[in-house]
Design a protein around this motif. Structure first.
Motif, PDB file in Angstrom:
ATOM      1  N   PRO A   1      78.223  15.138 -19.638  1.00  0.00           N
ATOM      2  CA  PRO A   1      79.491  15.005 -20.367  1.00  0.00           C
ATOM      3  C   PRO A   1      80.621  14.387 -19.553  1.00  0.00           C
ATOM      4  O   PRO A   1      81.653  14.022 -20.108  1.00  0.00           O
ATOM      5  N   ASN A   2      80.449  14.280 -18.231  1.00  0.00           N
ATOM      6  CA  ASN A   2      81.489  13.679 -17.397  1.00  0.00           C
ATOM      7  C   ASN A   2      81.291  12.181 -17.188  1.00  0.00           C
ATOM      8  O   ASN A   2      82.048  11.559 -16.441  1.00  0.00           O
ATOM      9  N   ASP A   3      80.282  11.607 -17.837  1.00  0.00           N
ATOM     10  CA  ASP A   3      80.131  10.151 -17.812  1.00  0.00           C
ATOM     11  C   ASP A   3      81.436   9.524 -18.314  1.00  0.00           C
ATOM     12  O   ASP A   3      82.039  10.024 -19.275  1.00  0.00           O
ATOM     13  N   PRO A   4      81.939   8.468 -17.685  1.00  0.00           N
ATOM     14  CA  PRO A   4      83.213   7.873 -18.112  1.00  0.00           C
ATOM     15  C   PRO A   4      83.260   7.515 -19.598  1.00  0.00           C
ATOM     16  O   PRO A   4      84.287   7.708 -20.252  1.00  0.00           O
ATOM     17  N   ALA A   5      82.148   7.008 -20.141  1.00  0.00           N
ATOM     18  CA  ALA A   5      82.124   6.661 -21.567  1.00  0.00           C
ATOM     19  C   ALA A   5      82.184   7.908 -22.437  1.00  0.00           C
ATOM     20  O   ALA A   5      82.853   7.931 -23.478  1.00  0.00           O
ATOM     21  N   ALA A   6      81.492   8.956 -22.019  1.00  0.00           N
ATOM     22  CA  ALA A   6      81.531  10.217 -22.774  1.00  0.00           C
ATOM     23  C   ALA A   6      82.946  10.779 -22.773  1.00  0.00           C
ATOM     24  O   ALA A   6      83.409  11.353 -23.773  1.00  0.00           O
ATOM     25  N   LYS A   7      83.667  10.610 -21.673  1.00  0.00           N
ATOM     26  CA  LYS A   7      85.042  11.115 -21.600  1.00  0.00           C
ATOM     27  C   LYS A   7      85.963  10.359 -22.561  1.00  0.00           C
ATOM     28  O   LYS A   7      86.873  10.937 -23.163  1.00  0.00           O
ATOM     29  N   LEU A   8      85.722   9.054 -22.719  1.00  0.00           N
ATOM     30  CA  LEU A   8      86.508   8.279 -23.695  1.00  0.00           C
ATOM     31  C   LEU A   8      86.277   8.804 -25.109  1.00  0.00           C
ATOM     32  O   LEU A   8      87.228   9.007 -25.876  1.00  0.00           O
ATOM     33  N   LEU A   9      85.017   9.022 -25.461  1.00  0.00           N
ATOM     34  CA  LEU A   9      84.696   9.533 -26.791  1.00  0.00           C
ATOM     35  C   LEU A   9      85.321  10.904 -27.010  1.00  0.00           C
ATOM     36  O   LEU A   9      85.900  11.173 -28.070  1.00  0.00           O
ATOM     37  N   ARG A  10      85.206  11.796 -26.022  1.00  0.00           N
ATOM     38  CA  ARG A  10      85.766  13.138 -26.166  1.00  0.00           C
ATOM     39  C   ARG A  10      87.283  13.079 -26.370  1.00  0.00           C
ATOM     40  O   ARG A  10      87.832  13.779 -27.228  1.00  0.00           O
ATOM     41  N   TYR A  11      87.939  12.245 -25.585  1.00  0.00           N
ATOM     42  CA  TYR A  11      89.396  12.150 -25.680  1.00  0.00           C
ATOM     43  C   TYR A  11      89.817  11.673 -27.067  1.00  0.00           C
ATOM     44  O   TYR A  11      90.719  12.228 -27.693  1.00  0.00           O
ATOM     45  N   TRP A  12      89.145  10.636 -27.553  1.00  0.00           N
ATOM     46  CA  TRP A  12      89.486  10.077 -28.878  1.00  0.00           C
ATOM     47  C   TRP A  12      89.312  11.121 -29.977  1.00  0.00           C
ATOM     48  O   TRP A  12      90.195  11.318 -30.813  1.00  0.00           O
TER      49      TRP A  12
END
Length: 205
Positions: free
Chosen positions: A161-172
């Motif tokens: 879940p700390n993958d940079p792309a996963a963090k973008l999705l979570r934030y959005w």
């Protein structure tokens, strides 16, 4: 000890057919009863809030078109979510998430009707169908590439879940627009640093 089915040993031919069927499910998009529904539904969230179109266009849509490592059966390849055979609207097999490839960016100053007619908005709308507004951890948009509690025919995309792309999705997904404001709310500016959807970098926390 041989595998047993119905009280008898499972013949090698039947076992091979079963393995072939499982491998077919592992193809990009999957299909079958464990896959996404064939149509897109965007029911209102519990609060009726909307996700930001500006953040999607700047930070999420490029992610859907970025070649990412795909890990299936110990083999790693590169592919994009919007690729043919995956979630491409024309030839994809990836269920409800349907993408119009590298959709051109739209001017945020356009009338909402004009934006909603664009391919970029179609990508946005389809992504909403895989997202639970305000709850990224309950959203297929995040869970499928993590292969977290749900089958993803495209395999493991994010290691954790700390993958940079996963963090973008979570934030959005976790930061909907204020109540009673639409997906074009100027409040989306706070999701960028500096607070400008045209020039700011994408916040992730």
């Amino acid at each position: 000890m041989p595998l047993r089915a119905g009280g008898r040993g499972l013949p090698a031919l039947a076992l091979a057919a079963l393995l072939a069927a499982l491998l077919a499910l592992a193809a990009c998009g999957g299909g079958g009863p464990l896959d996404n529904p064939a149509t897109i539904a965007n029911p209102p969230g519990a609060t009726g809030q909307k996700l930001s179109f500006a953040y999607f266009q700047r930070c999420i849509n490029p992610l859907l078109n970025t070649p990412l490592p795909v890990r299936i059966g110990g083999v790693t390849t590169l592919n994009t979510c919007a690729a043919a055979g995956c979630h491409d609207n024309g030839s994809g097999t990836g269920g409800a998430l349907r993408l119009f490839g590298t959709a051109p960016a739209v001017e945020l100053s356009l009338a909402p009707e004009a934006i909603r007619a664009s391919d970029m908005y179609k990508n946005f709308y389809s992504s909403l169908g895989e997202s639970v507004v305000g709850s990224a951890d309950a959203s297929r948009m995040l869970n499928k590439p993590l292969v977290r509690g749900v089958l993803h025919g495209g395999g493991l995309i994010f290691d954790n879940p700390n993958d940079p792309a996963a963090k973008l999705l979570r934030y959005w997904i976790n930061r909907p627009m204020p109540a009673n404001q639409d997906e074009f709310s100027p409040a989306a500016a706070t999701m960028f640093t500096p607070p400008d959807p045209a020039t700011g970098s994408c916040n992730v926390e």
